[in-house]
Design a protein around this motif. Sequence first.
Motif, PDB file in Angstrom:
ATOM      1  N   GLU A 245      14.494   2.814 -37.886  1.00  0.00           N
ATOM      2  CA  GLU A 245      15.408   4.710 -38.474  1.00  0.00           C
ATOM      3  C   GLU A 245      16.047   5.018 -38.235  1.00  0.00           C
ATOM      4  N   ALA A 246      17.058   4.674 -37.802  1.00  0.00           N
ATOM      5  CA  ALA A 246      18.039   5.185 -36.789  1.00  0.00           C
ATOM      6  C   ALA A 246      18.917   5.234 -38.354  1.00  0.00           C
ATOM      7  N   LEU A 247      18.770   3.771 -38.806  1.00  0.00           N
ATOM      8  CA  LEU A 247      19.329   3.086 -40.390  1.00  0.00           C
ATOM      9  C   LEU A 247      19.135   3.769 -41.324  1.00  0.00           C
TER      10      LEU A 247
ATOM     11  N   GLU B 195      24.571   9.382 -45.830  1.00  0.00           N
ATOM     12  CA  GLU B 195      24.994   9.373 -46.486  1.00  0.00           C
ATOM     13  C   GLU B 195      24.952   8.963 -48.430  1.00  0.00           C
ATOM     14  N   GLY B 196      23.733   9.448 -48.410  1.00  0.00           N
ATOM     15  CA  GLY B 196      23.265   9.670 -50.342  1.00  0.00           C
ATOM     16  C   GLY B 196      22.511   8.299 -50.563  1.00  0.00           C
ATOM     17  N   ILE B 197      21.687   7.102 -49.557  1.00  0.00           N
ATOM     18  CA  ILE B 197      21.747   5.921 -49.647  1.00  0.00           C
ATOM     19  C   ILE B 197      19.792   5.940 -49.018  1.00  0.00           C
ATOM     20  N   MET B 198      18.925   6.162 -50.256  1.00  0.00           N
ATOM     21  CA  MET B 198      17.406   5.747 -49.093  1.00  0.00           C
ATOM     22  C   MET B 198      17.641   4.295 -49.121  1.00  0.00           C
ATOM     23  N   ILE B 199      16.927   3.945 -48.064  1.00  0.00           N
ATOM     24  CA  ILE B 199      16.245   2.758 -47.896  1.00  0.00           C
ATOM     25  C   ILE B 199      15.347   2.934 -47.333  1.00  0.00           C
ATOM     26  N   ARG B 200      14.381   1.985 -47.333  1.00  0.00           N
ATOM     27  CA  ARG B 200      13.040   2.594 -46.237  1.00  0.00           C
ATOM     28  C   ARG B 200      12.344   1.385 -44.709  1.00  0.00           C
ATOM     29  N   GLN B 201      12.321   2.468 -44.198  1.00  0.00           N
ATOM     30  CA  GLN B 201      11.276   2.023 -42.462  1.00  0.00           C
ATOM     31  C   GLN B 201      10.367   0.984 -42.457  1.00  0.00           C
ATOM     32  N   GLY B 202      10.419   0.294 -41.456  1.00  0.00           N
ATOM     33  CA  GLY B 202       9.077  -1.280 -41.537  1.00  0.00           C
ATOM     34  C   GLY B 202       7.871  -0.064 -41.727  1.00  0.00           C
ATOM     35  N   THR B 203       7.625   0.953 -40.074  1.00  0.00           N
ATOM     36  CA  THR B 203       6.468   1.539 -41.172  1.00  0.00           C
ATOM     37  C   THR B 203       5.724   1.472 -41.472  1.00  0.00           C
ATOM     38  N   TYR B 204       6.685   1.781 -42.635  1.00  0.00           N
ATOM     39  CA  TYR B 204       6.116   2.458 -43.948  1.00  0.00           C
ATOM     40  C   TYR B 204       4.716   1.660 -44.777  1.00  0.00           C
ATOM     41  N   HIS B 205       5.032   0.141 -43.795  1.00  0.00           N
ATOM     42  CA  HIS B 205       3.874  -0.143 -44.073  1.00  0.00           C
ATOM     43  C   HIS B 205       3.275  -0.689 -43.118  1.00  0.00           C
TER      44      HIS B 205
ATOM     45  N   GLU C  60      26.480  -3.003 -54.697  1.00  0.00           N
ATOM     46  CA  GLU C  60      28.164  -3.067 -54.309  1.00  0.00           C
ATOM     47  C   GLU C  60      28.556  -1.871 -52.365  1.00  0.00           C
ATOM     48  N   THR C  61      28.333  -0.651 -53.289  1.00  0.00           N
ATOM     49  CA  THR C  61      28.125   0.437 -52.118  1.00  0.00           C
ATOM     50  C   THR C  61      27.435   0.495 -51.163  1.00  0.00           C
ATOM     51  N   PHE C  62      26.293  -0.392 -51.020  1.00  0.00           N
ATOM     52  CA  PHE C  62      25.810  -0.133 -49.667  1.00  0.00           C
ATOM     53  C   PHE C  62      26.173  -1.109 -49.361  1.00  0.00           C
ATOM     54  N   CYS C  63      26.263  -2.091 -49.576  1.00  0.00           N
ATOM     55  CA  CYS C  63      27.174  -3.605 -48.882  1.00  0.00           C
ATOM     56  C   CYS C  63      28.524  -3.264 -48.258  1.00  0.00           C
ATOM     57  N   ALA C  64      29.710  -2.201 -49.512  1.00  0.00           N
ATOM     58  CA  ALA C  64      30.226  -1.531 -48.498  1.00  0.00           C
ATOM     59  C   ALA C  64      30.620  -0.544 -47.128  1.00  0.00           C
ATOM     60  N   LYS C  65      29.101   0.084 -47.471  1.00  0.00           N
ATOM     61  CA  LYS C  65      29.267   1.009 -46.451  1.00  0.00           C
ATOM     62  C   LYS C  65      28.953   0.587 -45.303  1.00  0.00           C
ATOM     63  N   LEU C  66      27.984  -0.618 -45.235  1.00  0.00           N
ATOM     64  CA  LEU C  66      26.982  -0.990 -43.912  1.00  0.00           C
ATOM     65  C   LEU C  66      27.724  -0.692 -43.166  1.00  0.00           C
ATOM     66  N   PRO C  67      28.782  -1.445 -42.340  1.00  0.00           N
ATOM     67  CA  PRO C  67      29.420  -1.803 -41.883  1.00  0.00           C
ATOM     68  C   PRO C  67      29.570  -0.331 -40.556  1.00  0.00           C
ATOM     69  N   ALA C  68      29.805   0.606 -41.836  1.00  0.00           N
ATOM     70  CA  ALA C  68      29.943   1.868 -41.115  1.00  0.00           C
ATOM     71  C   ALA C  68      28.765   2.918 -40.587  1.00  0.00           C
ATOM     72  N   LEU C  69      26.799   2.173 -41.800  1.00  0.00           N
ATOM     73  CA  LEU C  69      26.425   3.147 -41.195  1.00  0.00           C
ATOM     74  C   LEU C  69      25.960   2.448 -40.018  1.00  0.00           C
ATOM     75  N   VAL C  70      26.219   1.106 -39.734  1.00  0.00           N
ATOM     76  CA  VAL C  70      24.732   0.333 -39.036  1.00  0.00           C
ATOM     77  C   VAL C  70      25.784   0.934 -36.976  1.00  0.00           C
ATOM     78  N   SER C  71      27.348   1.298 -37.134  1.00  0.00           N
ATOM     79  CA  SER C  71      27.971   1.634 -36.588  1.00  0.00           C
ATOM     80  C   SER C  71      27.567   3.023 -36.010  1.00  0.00           C
ATOM     81  N   THR C  72      26.993   3.963 -36.835  1.00  0.00           N
ATOM     82  CA  THR C  72      26.480   5.185 -37.172  1.00  0.00           C
ATOM     83  C   THR C  72      25.637   4.964 -36.270  1.00  0.00           C
ATOM     84  N   ALA C  73      24.236   4.373 -36.521  1.00  0.00           N
ATOM     85  CA  ALA C  73      23.114   3.971 -36.621  1.00  0.00           C
ATOM     86  C   ALA C  73      22.969   3.975 -34.760  1.00  0.00           C
ATOM     87  N   ARG C  74      23.843   3.447 -34.366  1.00  0.00           N
ATOM     88  CA  ARG C  74      23.581   2.564 -33.328  1.00  0.00           C
ATOM     89  C   ARG C  74      24.188   3.936 -31.744  1.00  0.00           C
TER      90      ARG C  74
END
Length: 376
Positions: free
Chosen positions: A313-315, A322-332, A353-367
């Motif tokens: 949920e944090a990720l 950051e304008g990217i919609m992904i899904r948390q596992g509890t939906y399923h 490619e945008t998702f991959c490039a932003k992912l390290p910073a997104l993970v840091s934020t999620a923590r």
Amino acid sequence: MSSANTRNAYFDELFSTEGLLWMGQNTNHIPAHPAVKAAMIASIEASEFNAYAPPLGFEALRAAIVADLGVTGVEAVVTEGGVNALATVCRARCRPGTTLVTTDPTWKWPGLFARQQGAEVIELPIYDAAAGYKLTPEALDRAVDGRTAIIYIVDPNNPLGICYTRAEIEAFSAIARKAGALLVHDCTYRDFADGHYPALKASTENTVVTMSFSKWLGLAGLRIGAFVAAPALAAEIAGFSMGVLGGSVIAQRAALAGLSVKAEWMREVRRINRANQEKIKAAVEALGFAVAVYPSNGNFLVIETLDAGVRPEALVAACKAEGIMIRQGTYHTERFGDRFIKVSTTVPEAWAETFCAKLPALVSTARTLNHVDSQF
């Protein structure tokens, strides 16, 4: 605000986000085939939307759906999305005192529809790498009894992306026939898999295949799907449909055009899908995450976050900001949902490619996120 209104506001905000990268609902955002766009425009210009479509769908589309499935002696009934097909099936067969048997995880809505009709839902856990993330015929046979109204199998599985073999589908079919249960084979993602085997090829007795044009053709917002069954069974189920005035005329024209160019269209869609899966797998593994099933037989990946110490949920919340919609596992799945996120891969390669490039910073934020708003 009610939970229904909260959920609606959540998706309304997403839809209103300019430039949002839709990477959480398995929708297809690869630019539409010119033939499909032309068919929709021609239908609009002819003002076909002023009239109701035939209640079971245009005959040309019904025939094309059956031909595409490659099964004889069956009929297609066009519905307003694949979810409407499944709701109709559940209304036709689920009653108090009956059960719907499915997997965990699975696509959540048929279970809801079954419960609305008073049926009990039995979810058989399959989130197990040692078992290949699959339901076994032996486990299914143990769960099925005289109360079983429906066996629901989404294949390829949403969200895991596994695909059952011909032998496995034939075994499921035999179990359903022995119990007098209806085998509902949800084939929404079959066009992304190699060697997919629709259950109607095993037997047309007590068998329904459901499908959607949302995922492979990218018509999610037009709401068009279908169910396919032997004529008597199709007629029985159609009698419970609430779409008595037919589906969208424009959507049906688009679907028929899509089937006419499907081979050409899916070659490119599958290429992009696999390329995106490859990029995303490399990016997440570099950060300590794992991909449960690779390559996925669907247009999505399950990415396990638990061992990396990141809450799904944090990720999701960090991505949304950051304008990217992904899904948390509890939906399923409530049982396994804390383990993973799901990322859709039928998107422009630039999105992946945008998702991959932003992912390290997104993970840091999620923590750093201790509280997140409700997610759906």
